[in-house]
Design a protein around this motif. Structure first.
Motif, PDB file in Angstrom:
ATOM      1  N   LEU A  18       0.820  -1.200   0.000  1.00  0.00           N
ATOM      2  CA  LEU A  18       0.000   0.000   0.000  1.00  0.00           C
ATOM      3  C   LEU A  18       0.858   1.255   0.000  1.00  0.00           C
ATOM      4  O   LEU A  18       0.479   2.278  -0.560  1.00  0.00           O
ATOM      5  CB  LEU A  18      -0.951  -0.006   1.200  1.00  0.00           C
ATOM      6  N   ASP A  19       2.011   1.179   0.591  1.00  0.00           N
ATOM      7  CA  ASP A  19       2.910   2.324   0.545  1.00  0.00           C
ATOM      8  C   ASP A  19       3.306   2.637  -0.895  1.00  0.00           C
ATOM      9  O   ASP A  19       3.483   3.789  -1.274  1.00  0.00           O
ATOM     10  CB  ASP A  19       4.166   2.048   1.372  1.00  0.00           C
ATOM     11  N   THR A  20       3.417   1.614  -1.709  1.00  0.00           N
ATOM     12  CA  THR A  20       3.846   1.801  -3.097  1.00  0.00           C
ATOM     13  C   THR A  20       2.688   2.165  -4.019  1.00  0.00           C
ATOM     14  O   THR A  20       2.805   3.050  -4.862  1.00  0.00           O
ATOM     15  CB  THR A  20       4.505   0.497  -3.619  1.00  0.00           C
ATOM     16  N   ILE A  21       1.570   1.478  -3.867  1.00  0.00           N
ATOM     17  CA  ILE A  21       0.484   1.670  -4.850  1.00  0.00           C
ATOM     18  C   ILE A  21      -0.857   1.953  -4.178  1.00  0.00           C
ATOM     19  O   ILE A  21      -1.901   1.829  -4.817  1.00  0.00           O
ATOM     20  CB  ILE A  21       0.353   0.434  -5.742  1.00  0.00           C
ATOM     21  N   GLY A  22      -0.829   2.362  -2.901  1.00  0.00           N
ATOM     22  CA  GLY A  22      -2.067   2.515  -2.165  1.00  0.00           C
ATOM     23  C   GLY A  22      -2.681   3.897  -2.189  1.00  0.00           C
ATOM     24  O   GLY A  22      -3.604   4.159  -1.441  1.00  0.00           O
ATOM     25  N   ASP A  23      -2.233   4.769  -3.037  1.00  0.00           N
ATOM     26  CA  ASP A  23      -2.832   6.099  -3.045  1.00  0.00           C
ATOM     27  C   ASP A  23      -4.046   6.129  -3.967  1.00  0.00           C
ATOM     28  O   ASP A  23      -4.426   5.121  -4.563  1.00  0.00           O
ATOM     29  CB  ASP A  23      -1.812   7.119  -3.512  1.00  0.00           C
ATOM     30  N   TRP A  24      -4.602   7.291  -4.067  1.00  0.00           N
ATOM     31  CA  TRP A  24      -5.889   7.426  -4.754  1.00  0.00           C
ATOM     32  C   TRP A  24      -5.858   7.072  -6.231  1.00  0.00           C
ATOM     33  O   TRP A  24      -6.848   6.665  -6.815  1.00  0.00           O
ATOM     34  CB  TRP A  24      -6.411   8.854  -4.556  1.00  0.00           C
ATOM     35  N   TRP A  25      -4.721   7.248  -6.913  1.00  0.00           N
ATOM     36  CA  TRP A  25      -4.707   7.114  -8.368  1.00  0.00           C
ATOM     37  C   TRP A  25      -3.910   5.937  -8.903  1.00  0.00           C
ATOM     38  O   TRP A  25      -4.178   5.429 -10.000  1.00  0.00           O
ATOM     39  CB  TRP A  25      -4.176   8.400  -9.008  1.00  0.00           C
ATOM     40  N   LEU A  27      -3.570   2.663  -8.535  1.00  0.00           N
ATOM     41  CA  LEU A  27      -4.165   1.416  -9.011  1.00  0.00           C
ATOM     42  C   LEU A  27      -5.048   1.635 -10.237  1.00  0.00           C
ATOM     43  O   LEU A  27      -5.191   0.740 -11.076  1.00  0.00           O
ATOM     44  CB  LEU A  27      -4.961   0.745  -7.888  1.00  0.00           C
ATOM     45  N   LEU A  28      -5.605   2.829 -10.361  1.00  0.00           N
ATOM     46  CA  LEU A  28      -6.397   3.105 -11.563  1.00  0.00           C
ATOM     47  C   LEU A  28      -5.491   3.259 -12.775  1.00  0.00           C
ATOM     48  O   LEU A  28      -5.826   2.819 -13.885  1.00  0.00           O
ATOM     49  CB  LEU A  28      -7.229   4.371 -11.360  1.00  0.00           C
ATOM     50  N   ARG A  31      -4.568  -0.247 -13.635  1.00  0.00           N
ATOM     51  CA  ARG A  31      -5.696  -0.875 -14.336  1.00  0.00           C
ATOM     52  C   ARG A  31      -5.700  -0.468 -15.804  1.00  0.00           C
ATOM     53  O   ARG A  31      -5.802  -1.319 -16.701  1.00  0.00           O
ATOM     54  CB  ARG A  31      -7.017  -0.438 -13.694  1.00  0.00           C
ATOM     55  N   VAL A  66       7.324  -0.119 -11.180  1.00  0.00           N
ATOM     56  CA  VAL A  66       6.038  -0.724 -11.546  1.00  0.00           C
ATOM     57  C   VAL A  66       5.755  -0.425 -13.017  1.00  0.00           C
ATOM     58  O   VAL A  66       5.241  -1.254 -13.756  1.00  0.00           O
ATOM     59  CB  VAL A  66       4.911  -0.167 -10.650  1.00  0.00           C
ATOM     60  N   ILE A  94      -5.712  -6.334  -8.954  1.00  0.00           N
ATOM     61  CA  ILE A  94      -6.721  -5.677  -9.786  1.00  0.00           C
ATOM     62  C   ILE A  94      -7.926  -6.596  -9.965  1.00  0.00           C
ATOM     63  O   ILE A  94      -9.090  -6.170  -9.852  1.00  0.00           O
ATOM     64  CB  ILE A  94      -6.126  -5.329 -11.173  1.00  0.00           C
ATOM     65  N   LEU A  97     -10.006  -6.681  -6.800  1.00  0.00           N
ATOM     66  CA  LEU A  97     -10.841  -5.489  -6.664  1.00  0.00           C
ATOM     67  C   LEU A  97     -12.012  -5.542  -7.629  1.00  0.00           C
ATOM     68  O   LEU A  97     -13.145  -5.180  -7.293  1.00  0.00           O
ATOM     69  CB  LEU A  97     -10.012  -4.230  -6.935  1.00  0.00           C
TER      70      LEU A  97
ATOM     71  N   ARG B   4     -12.856  15.999  -4.035  1.00  0.00           N
ATOM     72  CA  ARG B   4     -12.078  14.827  -4.404  1.00  0.00           C
ATOM     73  C   ARG B   4     -12.902  13.966  -5.355  1.00  0.00           C
ATOM     74  O   ARG B   4     -14.098  13.756  -5.150  1.00  0.00           O
ATOM     75  CB  ARG B   4     -11.759  14.040  -3.133  1.00  0.00           C
ATOM     76  N   SER B  17     -14.710  -0.120  -6.464  1.00  0.00           N
ATOM     77  CA  SER B  17     -14.078  -0.691  -5.277  1.00  0.00           C
ATOM     78  C   SER B  17     -13.131   0.313  -4.642  1.00  0.00           C
ATOM     79  O   SER B  17     -13.143   0.516  -3.424  1.00  0.00           O
ATOM     80  CB  SER B  17     -13.301  -1.953  -5.646  1.00  0.00           C
ATOM     81  N   LEU B  18     -12.323   0.957  -5.481  1.00  0.00           N
ATOM     82  CA  LEU B  18     -11.372   1.920  -4.937  1.00  0.00           C
ATOM     83  C   LEU B  18     -12.087   3.115  -4.336  1.00  0.00           C
ATOM     84  O   LEU B  18     -11.617   3.723  -3.378  1.00  0.00           O
ATOM     85  CB  LEU B  18     -10.390   2.353  -6.026  1.00  0.00           C
ATOM     86  N   GLY B  22     -10.368   2.562  -1.301  1.00  0.00           N
ATOM     87  CA  GLY B  22      -9.092   2.881  -1.927  1.00  0.00           C
ATOM     88  C   GLY B  22      -8.317   4.013  -1.282  1.00  0.00           C
ATOM     89  O   GLY B  22      -7.343   4.485  -1.841  1.00  0.00           O
ATOM     90  N   TRP B  24      -6.091   5.920   1.906  1.00  0.00           N
ATOM     91  CA  TRP B  24      -4.823   5.578   2.538  1.00  0.00           C
ATOM     92  C   TRP B  24      -4.941   4.599   3.698  1.00  0.00           C
ATOM     93  O   TRP B  24      -4.044   3.838   4.006  1.00  0.00           O
ATOM     94  CB  TRP B  24      -4.131   6.859   3.011  1.00  0.00           C
ATOM     95  N   VAL B  93      -8.316  -9.564  -2.053  1.00  0.00           N
ATOM     96  CA  VAL B  93      -7.581  -8.329  -2.319  1.00  0.00           C
ATOM     97  C   VAL B  93      -6.416  -8.193  -1.349  1.00  0.00           C
ATOM     98  O   VAL B  93      -5.282  -7.894  -1.744  1.00  0.00           O
ATOM     99  CB  VAL B  93      -8.521  -7.105  -2.201  1.00  0.00           C
TER     100      VAL B  93
END
Lengths: 151, 151
Positions: A18-25, A27-28, A31, A66, A94, A97, B4, B17-18, B22, B24, B93
């Motif tokens: 989550l530290d690497t890919i857990g922010d708001w954008w 994972l989108l 995707r 990534v 992905i 989710l 946001r 899902s996010l 999604g 922090w 997940v």
DNA sequence: CTATTTGGTCCTATAATAGGACCAGTTGTC
DNA sequence: GACAACTGGTCCTATTATAGGACCAAATAG
């Protein structure tokens, strides 16, 4: 001090992920990358995100290995962002989710995008989780063993 | 207007899902819930998050029917936060994030918490993804079919 | 009854995001 | 080659979210 919490050194792999890919954008973006998007403008149009944010996220993902920045596939002078092998490793996340969203976040009959098994030409089956000897495992069958404390 | 971005109405299940989990902190709370944590103070101590944030996140997750607020299991007057069935659906997940982190975010030999198969008493196997007829699928074998546009 | 624990609320300061102006290099058109 | 448009950004401002901590009421412990 009021720095956003960092989980880079956590003992828990979930926290580090989550530290690497857990922010708001992020994972989108990933995707969309699985959907074949490669160019800055494609991501920006698809997500509707501010360009400054997108720029920061893409750089961060490239920095985390990534995504990789490669010369455009059509020979132009522009660059493209493509998933690395590490990035492609996020496929199961992905899909997880996606399947959770399908199961719990749509009204019955409500249309949504679908993941298709190319070879069979039909929707895919459910993500499954197995023990080393092949049994299907659910949450009830597992427990997290914490890393041995500094005793 | 600078609200946001909301993805609640997205066609893509990943986006919805996010939108729900999604941010922090939510997935870390859910991870802890899978580890058996139930009380406000347990989450707060485990995560080190500001109590105001934790309060907002927990309420949001209860509102999304991922967690439920139930009377304390030990008969005290306090309440506890437990995963609903919808929340337990996020198991895959969490496991996906865990296995990705294990594979790509730790140095060889670096210690980390582990997911244990209770029945076998040993670490679990890899998450797998299958076609409806049982073949193991990877990202190369699939494609997303977008919802039919408003033609 | 008193002290401590629990589960919060509220406030302030800092960081992240949204939206858009602006700009240099690339590409398309004639 | 001249020009317009497109691409891929950077930078600025306004708003929202998060971090950290003070504060507080109800519950529990002694």
């Amino acid at each position: 001090m009021v720095r956003r919490t960092s989980l880079r050194e956590a003992d828990c792999p979930v926290a580090r992920s989550l530290d690497t890919i857990g922010d708001w954008w992020s994972l989108l973006i990933i995707r969309d990358a699985f959907d074949g998007m490669r160019r800055f403008g494609e991501f920006q149009k698809s997500l509707g995100v501010a360009k400054g944010i997108l720029s920061a996220r893409l750089n961060s993902l490239v920095n985390a290995d990534v995504l990789a920045l490669v010369p455009a596939s059509n020979g132009s002078a522009y660059k493209e962002y493509v998933l690395t092998e590490k990035g492609r490793g996020l496929f199961h996340v992905i899909v997880g989710l996606r399947q959770w969203g399908e199961a719990h976040l749509f009204a019955p009959g409500e249309p949504h995008s679908e993941l298709i098994d190319i070879a069979a030409g039909q929707p895919v089956g459910p993500l499954e989780f197995h023990s080393l000897d092949g049994r299907v495992l659910g949450w009830e069958g597992t427990v997290v063993r914490k890393v041995s404390a500094k005793t």
